[in-house]
Design an enzyme around this catalytic site. Structure first.
Site, PDB file in Angstrom:
ATOM      1  N   CYS A  31       0.746  -1.197  -0.024  1.00 66.15           N
ATOM      2  CA  CYS A  31       0.033  -0.046   0.015  1.00 66.15           C
ATOM      3  C   CYS A  31       0.698   1.265   0.038  1.00 66.15           C
ATOM      4  O   CYS A  31       1.697   1.343   0.947  1.00 66.15           O
ATOM      5  CB  CYS A  31      -0.984   0.027   1.258  1.00 66.15           C
ATOM      6  SG  CYS A  31      -1.791   1.257   1.387  1.00 66.15           S
ATOM      7  N   TYR A  88      -7.472   5.232  -9.456  1.00 66.21           N
ATOM      8  CA  TYR A  88      -7.256   4.016  -8.401  1.00 66.21           C
ATOM      9  C   TYR A  88      -8.280   3.068  -8.584  1.00 66.21           C
ATOM     10  O   TYR A  88      -7.862   1.735  -8.131  1.00 66.21           O
ATOM     11  CB  TYR A  88      -7.364   5.058  -7.182  1.00 66.21           C
ATOM     12  CG  TYR A  88      -7.310   4.050  -5.894  1.00 66.21           C
ATOM     13  CD1 TYR A  88      -6.097   3.597  -5.431  1.00 66.21           C
ATOM     14  CD2 TYR A  88      -8.457   3.751  -5.138  1.00 66.21           C
ATOM     15  CE1 TYR A  88      -5.943   2.882  -4.292  1.00 66.21           C
ATOM     16  CE2 TYR A  88      -8.388   2.906  -3.863  1.00 66.21           C
ATOM     17  CZ  TYR A  88      -7.057   2.379  -3.686  1.00 66.21           C
ATOM     18  OH  TYR A  88      -6.995   1.798  -2.343  1.00 66.21           O
ATOM     19  N   GLU A 105       1.242  -0.352  -6.967  1.00 60.10           N
ATOM     20  CA  GLU A 105       1.135   0.967  -6.172  1.00 60.10           C
ATOM     21  C   GLU A 105       2.751   1.228  -5.760  1.00 60.10           C
ATOM     22  O   GLU A 105       3.324   0.467  -5.159  1.00 60.10           O
ATOM     23  CB  GLU A 105       0.305   0.810  -5.055  1.00 60.10           C
ATOM     24  CG  GLU A 105      -1.297   0.824  -5.143  1.00 60.10           C
ATOM     25  CD  GLU A 105      -2.217   0.845  -3.942  1.00 60.10           C
ATOM     26  OE1 GLU A 105      -1.404   1.308  -2.797  1.00 60.10           O
ATOM     27  OE2 GLU A 105      -3.060   0.614  -4.029  1.00 60.10           O
ATOM     28  N   ASP A 126      -3.006  -7.276   2.182  1.00 62.15           N
ATOM     29  CA  ASP A 126      -3.614  -6.627   1.177  1.00 62.15           C
ATOM     30  C   ASP A 126      -3.458  -7.524   0.104  1.00 62.15           C
ATOM     31  O   ASP A 126      -2.229  -7.877  -0.285  1.00 62.15           O
ATOM     32  CB  ASP A 126      -2.617  -5.392   0.925  1.00 62.15           C
ATOM     33  CG  ASP A 126      -2.991  -4.365   2.102  1.00 62.15           C
ATOM     34  OD1 ASP A 126      -4.371  -4.251   2.315  1.00 62.15           O
ATOM     35  OD2 ASP A 126      -2.234  -3.445   2.387  1.00 62.15           O
ATOM     36  N   TYR A 167      -0.457  -4.950  -5.362  1.00 61.02           N
ATOM     37  CA  TYR A 167       0.228  -5.098  -4.030  1.00 61.02           C
ATOM     38  C   TYR A 167       1.773  -5.468  -4.142  1.00 61.02           C
ATOM     39  O   TYR A 167       2.580  -5.831  -3.340  1.00 61.02           O
ATOM     40  CB  TYR A 167      -0.363  -5.296  -2.949  1.00 61.02           C
ATOM     41  CG  TYR A 167      -1.653  -4.552  -2.517  1.00 61.02           C
ATOM     42  CD1 TYR A 167      -1.385  -3.200  -2.157  1.00 61.02           C
ATOM     43  CD2 TYR A 167      -2.963  -5.304  -2.535  1.00 61.02           C
ATOM     44  CE1 TYR A 167      -2.619  -2.464  -1.832  1.00 61.02           C
ATOM     45  CE2 TYR A 167      -4.063  -4.432  -2.413  1.00 61.02           C
ATOM     46  CZ  TYR A 167      -3.821  -3.256  -1.924  1.00 61.02           C
ATOM     47  OH  TYR A 167      -4.891  -2.473  -1.641  1.00 61.02           O
ATOM     48  N   CYS A 212      -2.088   2.050   7.453  1.00 61.11           N
ATOM     49  CA  CYS A 212      -0.602   1.868   6.952  1.00 61.11           C
ATOM     50  C   CYS A 212      -0.337   0.892   6.059  1.00 61.11           C
ATOM     51  O   CYS A 212       0.057   0.797   4.920  1.00 61.11           O
ATOM     52  CB  CYS A 212       0.146   2.062   8.197  1.00 61.11           C
ATOM     53  SG  CYS A 212       2.330   2.115   7.578  1.00 61.11           S
ATOM     54  N   CYS A 242      18.731  -5.644   6.095  1.00 56.47           N
ATOM     55  CA  CYS A 242      19.384  -5.782   4.876  1.00 56.47           C
ATOM     56  C   CYS A 242      20.849  -5.688   5.045  1.00 56.47           C
ATOM     57  O   CYS A 242      21.241  -4.625   5.198  1.00 56.47           O
ATOM     58  CB  CYS A 242      18.694  -5.425   3.591  1.00 56.47           C
ATOM     59  SG  CYS A 242      19.288  -5.411   2.037  1.00 56.47           S
TER      60      CYS A 242
END
Length: 221
Positions: free
Chosen positions: A55, A86, A98, A133, A138, A203, A212
């Site tokens: 998102c 959208y 997105e 999501d 996504y 969020c 990482c």
């Protein structure tokens, strides 16, 4: 429902929506947090990076909080439909994901730091979803703007894959593609800096909890 067919696969060219020759809306002039213009041309010395990590509301905030980022904006990238809305992107019938465009000063925040933020703030092994999501919009992706960016993105993927594998995760599904062949279409005004305008808003961003290793150098004994 026709839309449900495209949550787990991208549409073929003849299945994608036709879109429109011009945007259906205007993008705001300035970033609500950083105060700088959203659209280019940008000042000399700045560089552009594009990321998709779920998102875009939460993803954008991850980057605008980073020192050295000059502006950010959210949009749709990696699909075939020109100037999508959208609702169209969410249908799965445009092929877009997105995305967040990040304009940064490489003297303050190098591209490798942005890559580290990208990998650590989502789970890149989930395919056409990110947490709760679900859908092709996504999916995880990096859209590169130069050969150097492309090389760095591939190297960071390989480094993080080793970390994920050691922790029991599967293969990274992140697409790494040139931005020149994957046009970025800005999203509607209400999506831009959404979590600044709606601090308690959804969020959806969450990583694996694994660091990482990009940019890290081993210490000598």
């Amino acid at each position: 429902m026709i839309h449900s067919r495209f949550k787990n696969r991208l549409p073929d060219a003849d299945e994608a929506l036709a879109g429109r020759p011009r945007p259906a809306f205007e993008v705001p002039d300035r970033h609500t947090v950083l105060g700088n213009p959203l659209l280019g041309p940008y000042p000399d010395g700045l560089e552009t990076a594009d990321f998709a990590l779920g998102c875009f509301w939460g993803a954008e905030r991850v980057f605008w909080r980073q020192d050295g980022v000059w502006t950010t904006l959210v949009g749709y990238q990696g699909g075939t439909t020109p100037n999508p809305t959208y609702e169209e992107a969410c249908s799965g019938l445009t092929g877009h994901t997105e995305a967040v465009r990040v304009v940064h000063d490489p003297a303050v925040v190098p591209y490798t730091t942005l890559l580290k933020l990208f990998w650590e703030n989502h789970d890149p092994t989930q395919g056409f979803r990110q947490g709760n999501d679900v859908g092709t919009q996504y999916r995880s992706a990096i859209f590169t703007h130069s050969p150097d960016q492309h090389t760095a993105a591939l190297a960071s993927r390989d480094a993080y894959q080793a970390t994920l594998k050691a922790a029991g995760y599967g293969d990274i599904t992140t697409e790494i593609l040139p931005a020149t062949h994957n046009h970025f279409y800005p999203a509607e005004p209400y999506h831009q800096q959404y979590l600044d305008k709606n601090p308690a808003g959804y969020c959806g961003i969450g990583g694996t909890g694994l660091s990482c290793p990009i940019g890290l150098t081993p210490t000598s004994d």
